[in-house]
Design a protein around this motif. Structure first.
Motif, PDB file in Angstrom:
ATOM      1  N   ARG A 134      29.666  -5.081   8.660  1.00  0.00           N
ATOM      2  CA  ARG A 134      28.490  -5.607   9.335  1.00  0.00           C
ATOM      3  C   ARG A 134      27.709  -6.528   8.401  1.00  0.00           C
ATOM      4  NH1 ARG A 134      27.119  -1.486  13.220  1.00  0.00           N
ATOM      5  NH2 ARG A 134      25.199  -2.577  13.777  1.00  0.00           N
ATOM      6  N   SER A 162      24.780  -6.729  15.029  1.00  0.00           N
ATOM      7  CA  SER A 162      25.635  -6.051  16.002  1.00  0.00           C
ATOM      8  C   SER A 162      27.065  -6.026  15.477  1.00  0.00           C
ATOM      9  CB  SER A 162      25.591  -6.776  17.349  1.00  0.00           C
ATOM     10  OG  SER A 162      24.289  -6.756  17.874  1.00  0.00           O
ATOM     11  N   GLN A 176      30.929  -6.581  14.935  1.00  0.00           N
ATOM     12  CA  GLN A 176      31.828  -7.679  15.272  1.00  0.00           C
ATOM     13  C   GLN A 176      33.023  -7.077  16.013  1.00  0.00           C
ATOM     14  OE1 GLN A 176      31.220 -10.864  14.561  1.00  0.00           O
ATOM     15  NE2 GLN A 176      33.144 -11.989  14.543  1.00  0.00           N
ATOM     16  N   TRP A 177      32.960  -7.098  17.341  1.00  0.00           N
ATOM     17  CA  TRP A 177      34.001  -6.460  18.127  1.00  0.00           C
ATOM     18  C   TRP A 177      35.261  -7.319  18.268  1.00  0.00           C
ATOM     19  CZ3 TRP A 177      30.017  -4.502  22.209  1.00  0.00           C
ATOM     20  CH2 TRP A 177      29.548  -3.240  21.807  1.00  0.00           C
ATOM     21  N   GLY A 215      30.040 -10.448  18.590  1.00  0.00           N
ATOM     22  CA  GLY A 215      29.673  -9.078  18.927  1.00  0.00           C
ATOM     23  C   GLY A 215      29.015  -9.015  20.285  1.00  0.00           C
ATOM     24  N   LYS A 235      35.462  -3.129  21.205  1.00  0.00           N
ATOM     25  CA  LYS A 235      36.447  -3.706  20.294  1.00  0.00           C
ATOM     26  C   LYS A 235      37.700  -4.093  21.070  1.00  0.00           C
ATOM     27  CE  LYS A 235      38.408  -3.062  15.714  1.00  0.00           C
ATOM     28  NZ  LYS A 235      37.744  -4.277  15.237  1.00  0.00           N
TER      29      LYS A 235
END
Length: 248
Positions: free
Chosen positions: A167, A186, A188-189, A218, A241
């Motif tokens: 993050r 947020s 990072q998906w 994200g 994710k």
């Protein structure tokens, strides 16, 4: 009047305590005749704080908590009649840390009062081993596990290592201090080049298809994604994710 109690290693032992307490309810009912109103309030407030902290411990996947709490029942409670049923205690917002105040009521007799508690919790959590400045991305090497005493401002903690590493820092993180969610970006998906599932919903219609992320992002950030079936590039929003959703 001040009541002080101390318990350590809240975890599985709390569940055992609650089970044992439920088994003793008949005996406790018989003993209630000799219980004072102050003792009743103190006992039931203690049980509520224990339950709330145990729920948080489980949600945060923490192994144990070391807790010290001081219950302060107003002296006026001595003049109140013992409630014939369990007292009603207002629910709190968030983790009960620091100075806690709740309204305690007896609907059967029509009395109510405010009771305070001072709660301190020590817990082993991931913390930064150096000052992390705004804009930095956090690496696993930046994190150590330390036993930290929590305060009232530590109610939005990030306690899982995989929710910290990778993050970006948006507010400076101090060395060996609890890391709060507001200090981090947020998650990072989706990263550039990831294969993703594109979800499309509209008026009860649902479909999903394979895609390729052309940008990383994200939650809440629109990114370009190529539909691998049609080749069309669309704007979609990461929702988990490896999953993105279109918005109509």
């Amino acid at each position: 009047m001040v009541y002080l109690f101390l318990w350590r290693k809240i975890g599985t032992c709390v569940s055992c305590f609650l089970i044992a307490t439920s088994c003793l309810l008949p005996q406790l009912s018989l003993a209630q005749d000799s219980m004072t109103t102050v003792e009743q309030i103190d006992s039931e407030f203690t049980q509520l704080l224990t339950k709330e902290l145990e729920q948080w411990r489980q949600q945060a996947a923490l192994s144990q908590l070391d807790v010290k709490a001081e219950i302060k029942v107003p002296s006026g409670a001595k003049r109140l009649a013992l409630c014939p049923v369990a007292v009603s205690i207002d629910a709190g917002s968030g983790i009960p840390l620091g100075n806690v105040q709740r309204k305690v009521s007896c609907g059967a007799l029509g009395w109510s009062l405010f009771v305070r508690a001072k709660v301190s919790v020590s817990v082993k959590i991931p913390v930064a081993n150096r000052v992390l400045k705004r804009g930095e991305h956090i690496l696993a090497a930046d994190i150590d596990w330390k036993v930290i005493k929590l305060g009232a401002s530590d109610r939005d903690l990030v306690t899982a290592l995989d929710e910290i590493v990778g993050r970006q820092v948006v507010r400076k993180v101090r060395r060996y201090q609890p890391i709060r969610a507001v200090q981090l970006s947020s998650p990072q998906w989706v990263n550039i080049g990831d294969r993703v599932i594109i979800e499309a919903r509209s008026n009860g219609f649902y479909a999903n298809m394979s895609g390729e992320a052309l940008e990383g992002g994200g939650e809440g950030k629109g990114i370009r994604v190529r539909n691998l079936s049609s080749g069309k590039v669309i704007i979609a929003y990461p929702i988990a994710k490896g999953r993105v959703a279109t918005q109509f």
